[in-house]
Scaffold this motif. Structure first.
Motif, PDB file in Angstrom:
ATOM      1  N   MET A   1      49.056  24.764  52.220  1.00  0.00           N
ATOM      2  CA  MET A   1      50.140  24.652  51.248  1.00  0.00           C
ATOM      3  C   MET A   1      49.575  24.855  49.857  1.00  0.00           C
ATOM      4  N   THR A   2      50.287  25.516  49.054  1.00  0.00           N
ATOM      5  CA  THR A   2      49.738  25.878  47.749  1.00  0.00           C
ATOM      6  C   THR A   2      50.688  25.460  46.637  1.00  0.00           C
ATOM      7  N   LYS A   5      48.972  24.713  42.148  1.00  0.00           N
ATOM      8  CA  LYS A   5      47.572  24.312  42.112  1.00  0.00           C
ATOM      9  C   LYS A   5      47.033  24.355  40.683  1.00  0.00           C
ATOM     10  N   GLN A  13      45.529  36.846  48.189  1.00  0.00           N
ATOM     11  CA  GLN A  13      44.854  37.536  49.270  1.00  0.00           C
ATOM     12  C   GLN A  13      45.513  38.857  49.614  1.00  0.00           C
ATOM     13  N   GLU A  65      47.566  17.789  43.218  1.00  0.00           N
ATOM     14  CA  GLU A  65      48.359  16.617  43.545  1.00  0.00           C
ATOM     15  C   GLU A  65      48.032  15.510  42.555  1.00  0.00           C
ATOM     16  N   SER A 119      61.056  20.743  43.222  1.00  0.00           N
ATOM     17  CA  SER A 119      60.114  20.670  44.339  1.00  0.00           C
ATOM     18  C   SER A 119      58.752  20.167  43.886  1.00  0.00           C
TER      19      SER A 119
ATOM     20  N   VAL C  87      45.614  23.896  57.341  1.00  0.00           N
ATOM     21  CA  VAL C  87      46.113  24.178  55.994  1.00  0.00           C
ATOM     22  C   VAL C  87      45.678  23.070  55.050  1.00  0.00           C
ATOM     23  N   LYS C  91      43.085  23.441  51.890  1.00  0.00           N
ATOM     24  CA  LYS C  91      43.424  22.984  50.546  1.00  0.00           C
ATOM     25  C   LYS C  91      42.324  22.074  50.005  1.00  0.00           C
ATOM     26  N   THR C  96      40.149  30.263  51.046  1.00  0.00           N
ATOM     27  CA  THR C  96      41.212  31.246  51.141  1.00  0.00           C
ATOM     28  C   THR C  96      41.027  31.989  52.450  1.00  0.00           C
ATOM     29  N   PRO C  99      44.111  37.697  55.138  1.00  0.00           N
ATOM     30  CA  PRO C  99      45.540  37.877  55.410  1.00  0.00           C
ATOM     31  C   PRO C  99      45.839  38.060  56.891  1.00  0.00           C
ATOM     32  N   TRP C 234      66.516  23.039  52.768  1.00  0.00           N
ATOM     33  CA  TRP C 234      65.164  22.618  52.416  1.00  0.00           C
ATOM     34  C   TRP C 234      64.240  22.910  53.571  1.00  0.00           C
ATOM     35  N   ILE C 236      59.937  23.637  54.202  1.00  0.00           N
ATOM     36  CA  ILE C 236      58.604  23.695  53.593  1.00  0.00           C
ATOM     37  C   ILE C 236      58.135  25.135  53.468  1.00  0.00           C
ATOM     38  N   VAL C 239      59.741  26.120  50.267  1.00  0.00           N
ATOM     39  CA  VAL C 239      59.481  25.296  49.089  1.00  0.00           C
ATOM     40  C   VAL C 239      58.005  25.341  48.711  1.00  0.00           C
ATOM     41  N   PHE C 240      57.143  25.105  49.677  1.00  0.00           N
ATOM     42  CA  PHE C 240      55.702  25.177  49.423  1.00  0.00           C
ATOM     43  C   PHE C 240      55.102  26.188  50.388  1.00  0.00           C
ATOM     44  N   PRO C 241      55.282  27.463  50.147  1.00  0.00           N
ATOM     45  CA  PRO C 241      54.863  28.436  51.165  1.00  0.00           C
ATOM     46  C   PRO C 241      53.375  28.338  51.447  1.00  0.00           C
ATOM     47  N   TYR C 242      53.048  28.107  52.699  1.00  0.00           N
ATOM     48  CA  TYR C 242      51.654  28.106  53.122  1.00  0.00           C
ATOM     49  C   TYR C 242      51.420  29.391  53.882  1.00  0.00           C
ATOM     50  N   HIS C 244      51.202  32.937  54.666  1.00  0.00           N
ATOM     51  CA  HIS C 244      51.828  33.975  53.835  1.00  0.00           C
ATOM     52  C   HIS C 244      53.329  33.999  53.994  1.00  0.00           C
ATOM     53  N   GLU C 247      55.636  36.067  51.735  1.00  0.00           N
ATOM     54  CA  GLU C 247      55.807  37.513  51.846  1.00  0.00           C
ATOM     55  C   GLU C 247      56.828  37.889  52.911  1.00  0.00           C
ATOM     56  N   ALA C 307      48.942  17.918  52.716  1.00  0.00           N
ATOM     57  CA  ALA C 307      49.636  19.190  52.822  1.00  0.00           C
ATOM     58  C   ALA C 307      50.507  19.127  54.057  1.00  0.00           C
ATOM     59  N   SER C 308      51.567  19.902  54.005  1.00  0.00           N
ATOM     60  CA  SER C 308      52.489  19.819  55.135  1.00  0.00           C
ATOM     61  C   SER C 308      52.933  21.204  55.534  1.00  0.00           C
ATOM     62  N   GLU C 315      59.142  18.075  58.628  1.00  0.00           N
ATOM     63  CA  GLU C 315      57.927  18.211  57.827  1.00  0.00           C
ATOM     64  C   GLU C 315      56.779  17.472  58.492  1.00  0.00           C
TER      65      GLU C 315
END
Lengths: 213, 348, 373, 180
Positions: A1-2, A5, A13, A65, A119, C87, C91, C96, C99, C234, C236, C239-242, C244, C247, C307-308, C315
């Protein structure tokens, strides 16, 4: 999750720059771990500090965070303020961490809350000793009911004002709190029938066994 | 004296024995049919290991249930607990005493004179069947109550409410047939259809629908299988039963299906009659014995039963009552008026 | 005519222990019911029959070896469990991932979501008395499990993600097999819909049952389809794209009434959306390595990180606390979606009938492995 | 309007849609696999029971270390032999036991193995490990791991001591390899 940051994050990437041979793609580089940053000037932290006196003890950002350390006595006020004034309507998670050696107090109780408007998530942390009880936030977020019961069950932290503080995963009468660091991983004798490990002759783990942890 | 002995003792006993044997065998194979049909609808093969293609499966099942340990819960009401399976099985079988599955026959000339193959033909056969099948509900209620199990008790109560309320529209649907046939005797109903050149499902299509839905509910089959709803009540009224006692409950359910299907065949599809019994150029169909025609029609109904089971979810208890009282009873009353008016118009 | 009538007999509520061995409690959930006839006056879930101390176990394992244990939380969708853990670790460590690895992860996670929803639909339908969807659902699930098996060798407890990527390259022909399945899959969903969506019995059993409003859902901490069924858009992944997910083009289906039927529709739509995501991932699948360069022994900085991911149930978050240069989590807490969703059960079934209880348990889509940990 | 609704309720088209689906499947091909006679071949990467080759094993204990539940027990001793006048240390594996009854088939031991081809592998396509006595029969010693007795594999799979590469139990040459 990003999520937002703060840490220096390598190039995205998807657009791996293949044209520049010297710039290695980030996944071949050495990973850059996040660092701790002071977050006292975060808008939520300043708002909280202004609204509830002496509540904020410290604020720290790590991996994007924000963790606010709060005076346990001000917990309910702070949580209510965060929920009602700052829009953190959703309590995502509530848990505890045991630091048996620490002087300030043995347990961290950690609240992780979410705001839907933009969010954003922040973490509120209180430090409590083994003997002190924690005010329950069930009056603020209903969802904390079972979470607090779980923390009580696993760590033995008592929540004042909880409507139904009893063990949730273990049975009533279990002797001990398993997630405390002094609870043995192998478990304790509860009187329940246990199937012992039986190995054939000459088998089984060795005393001088070096494999594994 | 000799002739009377044969007529009143030997022949009925033989008939009873044969019918009882055949019905029990058919019922046993109904369980097999259900498993196979459900399996085929659910893209699988079903039981196919015992005997050729699995055809001995019901026998194996029966044997298993027969030799299984027979448990009686410690706090059960013992006498009632033992009585309940009998109370549901016996009425179900009794109903077959009046079901005419074929006309009087000489059995390919083996017999000196034609005798009816069914046990008896009484002039109030329909009432008899209705009355007898109502007794079956006591078996369920008492079985549920005497098990001293809360799930069983709830199953028993559900079935009591269900069977009582669905008997009303069922009765009204049957009255529509009675108006057309002008007799309560099942044999006369079949004969009336022959005389009318018309099977009664044509004028009584609504009655057929109501009757069949009620029949499904009466036999506690999906989508009305609330008394034994396994996902809610574990196994409903027979949760505590095991071994042969369980088998009785189980077989009674299938026997009742057979009764309902037989009655539907007799009342709406001309019983043992071949299709278009009065059309001369179709008389080659008469080669097939009447009992086969009867069996084919009953099998059709049974298939629909199983098809329902394979397709539908289950109603909730209160919704079941709503369907019964708010829909089926008014509809069956309306149907009664329509059919009555029709009968008056046609027959004057 | 003043006041209520005195009852002729003593009236008492029936206490019914629903579970833990009960066909429709989806494992070992136990609900203590107080019944008035068939009406539920009070329901009290009792959990913990499957408690294995997973969080304690995490503290004894080096980071990479925690991954097999996460499989056993929500065992019908283990890919998302792995994903949540890796994930979070990425973090924490600042890794990283390549892809291609991210895309393979998304494919696996979405296939896992489909298979989890298939299990949900199968059991939910069977709870409400429709037995046939079970077999159709499991037929499709079997194909997904075969895909998993071809990829990583396991069918259920996959252990298929590593910190920094995924362990394996896709085997030959896997992409074609997967895309063939994904192309066929929406037609199968149509079939389930024909069996259930418009069916009057199904509708009567689900519409208006177990209603929870959006505000109440947020207050109770619901996530996943139960929250979206109440109309809160809602997810995740958005909202918090992990990985990719940013895209990928997909929609978040939401309901309006927050009842069992809406949650059913939401999950069916999610299956279609997941198929869409897999389709896009397969089309866009980039080349390159499948795992980043990570040190052999992972040493984490001190800190706490959460992280979720959007697991099929909601979630799924991992909260990991580390000590300086730690090779093991000092504390690893799992935020299990089922655990918190289940909390809403007593409120949702208040005043309903016993038959509705199974509908509501089914619609919450709980997995006891995750609740009890 | 209400009348139309009434009659549309009377004719249950929604129910017929469901009946059509199940009725249609009645005649379609069945999915059942008749297990003991028919078997689905496991995938090449399928994690089944273990194979082990003591000749390839370099006794590095990485598998034992990688095991999350520590069920691989290795004991070895060093032997010295003279090759070309040089004293060379050689590790001999005395015991290589796996407590399979506790194994969760995560495959981390196989991934950790540095030899090529791997000395321990799970890709034996064997899944019939059921036994009446779990303590005795599901504890695999070195001899058991290297033999094929009492283990039922998918037909056509070569026994583990045959020297084939993991992930490729039949020994056939394929292009794809594992990246890890």
């Amino acid at each position: 999750m990003t999520d937002e940051k703060n840490t220096p994050k390598p190039e995205d990437q998807g657009a791996a720059p293949k044209s520049q041979p010297e710039a290695k793609p980030p996944w071949l580089d050495k990973p850059v771990p996040p660092v701790h940053v002071d977050a006292m000037d975060d808008p939520d932290v300043t708002a909280l500090a202004a609204a509830v006196e002496d509540a904020v003890l410290a604020a720290d950002a790590f991996a994007g965070e924000v963790t606010i350390t709060i005076d346990p006595a001000k917990l309910i006020d702070a949580c209510r303020f965060l929920k009602q004034e700052r829009g953190f309507k959703f309590l995502v998670d509530l848990t505890a961490v045991d630091w048996p050696e620490r002087e300030e107090g043995r347990f961290d109780v950690v609240y992780w809350m979410h705001r839907f408007d933009d969010s954003r998530r922040i973490r509120v942390r209180i430090i409590v000793g083994e003997e002190t009880s924690v005010p329950s936030v069930t009056g603020v977020w209903k969802t904390s009911n079972w979470m607090e019961r779980e923390v009580y069950d696993m760590f033995g932290i008592v929540f004042d004002g909880h409507p139904n503080l009893e063990r949730i995963l273990l049975w009533e009468g279990f002797n001990g709190h398993p997630l405390r660091k002094d609870f043995p991983v192998e478990g304790i004798d509860t009187g329940a029938a246990v199937q012992p490990d039986v190995y054939p002759e000459g088998g089984g783990p060795l005393v001088e066994e070096e494999g594994g942890a | 004296m000799h002739a009377a002995l044969i007529q009143f003792i030997v022949i009925p006993v033989v008939k009873i024995a044969v019918i009882l044997g055949v019905v029990l065998l058919v019922v046993a194979y109904l369980t097999f049919a259900e498993r196979k049909i459900l399996a085929y609808m659910q893209v699988r093969l079903g039981p196919n290991r015992v005997g050729p293609k699995g055809w001995l499966q019901p026998i194996a099942d029966g044997l298993k249930l027969f030799v299984k340990e027979d448990l009686i819960p410690a706090k059960a009401e013992k006498a009632v607990f033992l009585l309940a399976p009998a109370m549901i099985m016996i009425p179900a079988l009794l109903a077959f005493s009046v079901i005419p599955f074929a006309p009087a026959t000489k059995l390919f000339g083996l017999l000196p004179k034609a005798i009816p193959p069914y046990v008896t033909d009484i002039n109030i056969a329909l009432l008899f069947v209705l009355g007898i099948s109502s007794i079956g509900v006591y078996g369920i209620i008492l079985g549920g109550w005497s098990s001293n199990n809360k799930f069983s008790l709830m199953g028993g109560l559900r079935s009591a409410a269900q069977m009582v309320s669905y008997e009303v529209p069922m009765g009204f649907a049957i009255i529509a047939v009675l108006l057309m046939a002008r007799s309560l005797s099942l044999v006369q109903i079949v004969k009336a259809q022959q005389a009318a050149h018309l099977w009664f499902f044509v004028p009584g299509i609504l009655a057929l629908g109501i009757y069949f839905i009620c029949g499904v509910a009466e036999t506690n089959r999906n989508p009305f299988d609330l008394p034994e709803a396994e996902s809610e009540l574990v196994a409903g009224f027979h949760t505590e039963y095991s071994g042969m006692k369980f088998a009785f409950f189980f077989l009674a359910e299938y026997t009742n299906m057979l009764v309902v299907s037989s009655l539907a065949t007799i009342m709406f599809f001309g019983g043992w009659l071949r299709p278009f019994p009065n059309v001369a150029w179709l008389s080659f169909l008469g080669v097939v014995p009447p009992v086969i025609w009867f069996a084919v029609k009953v099998a059709g109904f049974i298939f629909v039963y199983m098809w329902f089971r394979g397709t539908f979810p289950r109603y909730r208890f209160d919704q079941l009552m709503q369907v019964g009282w708010k829909w089926l009873i008014p509809l069956s009353l309306a149907n009664l008026v329509i059919v009555g008016a029709g009968v008056l118009l046609v027959k004057g | 005519m003043g006041g209520p009538l005195e009852p002729l007999f003593d009236v008492e509520e029936m206490e019914l222990s629903f579970g833990p061995q009960h066909p429709s409690t989806h494992g070992v959930l136990r609900v203590m019911l107080k019944l008035d006839g068939e009406k539920i006056m009070d329901a009290k879930p009792i959990i913990g029959y499957l408690h294995r101390g997973t969080e304690k176990l995490f503290e004894t394992e080096p980071f990479p070896q925690c991954i097999p244990h996460t499989d056993r939380l929500d065992y019908v969708a283990s890919a998302t469990n792995n994903q949540g853990f890796v994930v979070t670790m990425e973090k924490l460590l600042g890794i990283t991932i390549p892809p291609r690895a991210a895309y393979i992860r998304m494919i696996l996670a979405e296939l896992g979501r489909i298979s989890s929803h298939l299990v949900w639909l199968a059991t939910h339908a069977i709870d409400l008395g429709a037995i046939t969807p079970f077999f159709y659902n499991f037929r499709e699930r079997e194909e997904i499990l075969d895909l998993f098996e071809a990829y990583c060798g396991a069918r259920l407890t996959l252990n298929t993600m590593r910190i920094g990527g995924v362990p394996f390259e896709l085997p030959d022909g896997w992409v074609d097999r997967c895309s063939d399945f994904i192309d066929r899959f929406p037609a199968h969903v149509d079939e389930y819909e024909q069996l259930l969506t418009e069916n009057r019995i199904w509708k009567r059993r689900t519409v208006g049952v177990g209603v929870i409003s959006a505000e109440e859902a947020i207050e109770m901490g619901l996530t996943g389809p139960p929250l979206r069924g109440s109309g809160v858009k809602w997810d995740i992944r958005k909202v918090f794209p992990y990985d990719h997910y940013d895209e990928i083009d997909f929609e978040i289906p939401v309901g309006t009434n927050g009842d069992t039927y809406d949650r059913y529709l939401v999950r069916l739509q999610e299956m279609r959306q997941s198929a869409r995501i897999v389709r896009q991932c397969l089309d866009k699948l980039p080349d390159g390595p499948v795992i980043a360069k990570v040190p052999k022994v992972l040493r984490a900085p001190e800190g706490m990180v959460y992280a979720s991911v959007e697991a099929p149930k909601g979630e799924l978050g991992y909260f990991i606390v580390t000590t300086p240069k730690g090779t093991k989590p000092y504390r690893c807490h799992v935020r299990p979606p089922s655990f918190i969703n289940l909390q809403a059960l007593p409120e949702m079934v208040q005043g309903l009938l016993v038959a509705d209880l199974v509908a509501v348990i089914g619609t919450l889509d709980i997995v006891l492995g995750e609740i009890d940990r | 309007m209400a009348v139309a609704q009434f009659f549309s309720k009377l004719i249950p088209t929604d129910l017929f849609a469901g009946l059509r689906v199940t009725g249609g499947y009645f005649f379609k091909k069945k999915e059942t696999v008749q297990f003991p006679e028919q078997r689905k071949e496991p995938a090449d990467r399928f994690r089944g029971l273990f194979g082990y080759d003591v000749n390839r094993c370099i006794d590095c204990h990485l598998c034992a270390r990688a095991c999350p539940i520590n069920i691989i027990f290795i004991r070895d001793h060093a032997e010295y032999e003279e090759i070309d006048g040089k004293k060379k240390k050689k590790l001999i594996v005395d015991r290589y036991d796996i407590d399979v009854k506790r194994c969760m088939f995560c495959g981390l031991c196989q991934e950790a193995c540095p030899t090529e081809p791997k000395s321990i592998w799970l890709t034996t396509k064997t899944y019939e490990g059921a036994n009446y006595e779990r303590n005795e029969t599901l504890y695999f010693t070195k001899e058991r791991l290297m033999s094929w007795d009492g283990i039922r594999a998918y037909p056509g799979v070569v026994p583990p001591d045959h020297g084939h590469a993991p992930g490729n139990p039949t020994g056939a040459k394929t292009g794809g390899g594992e990246a890890a």
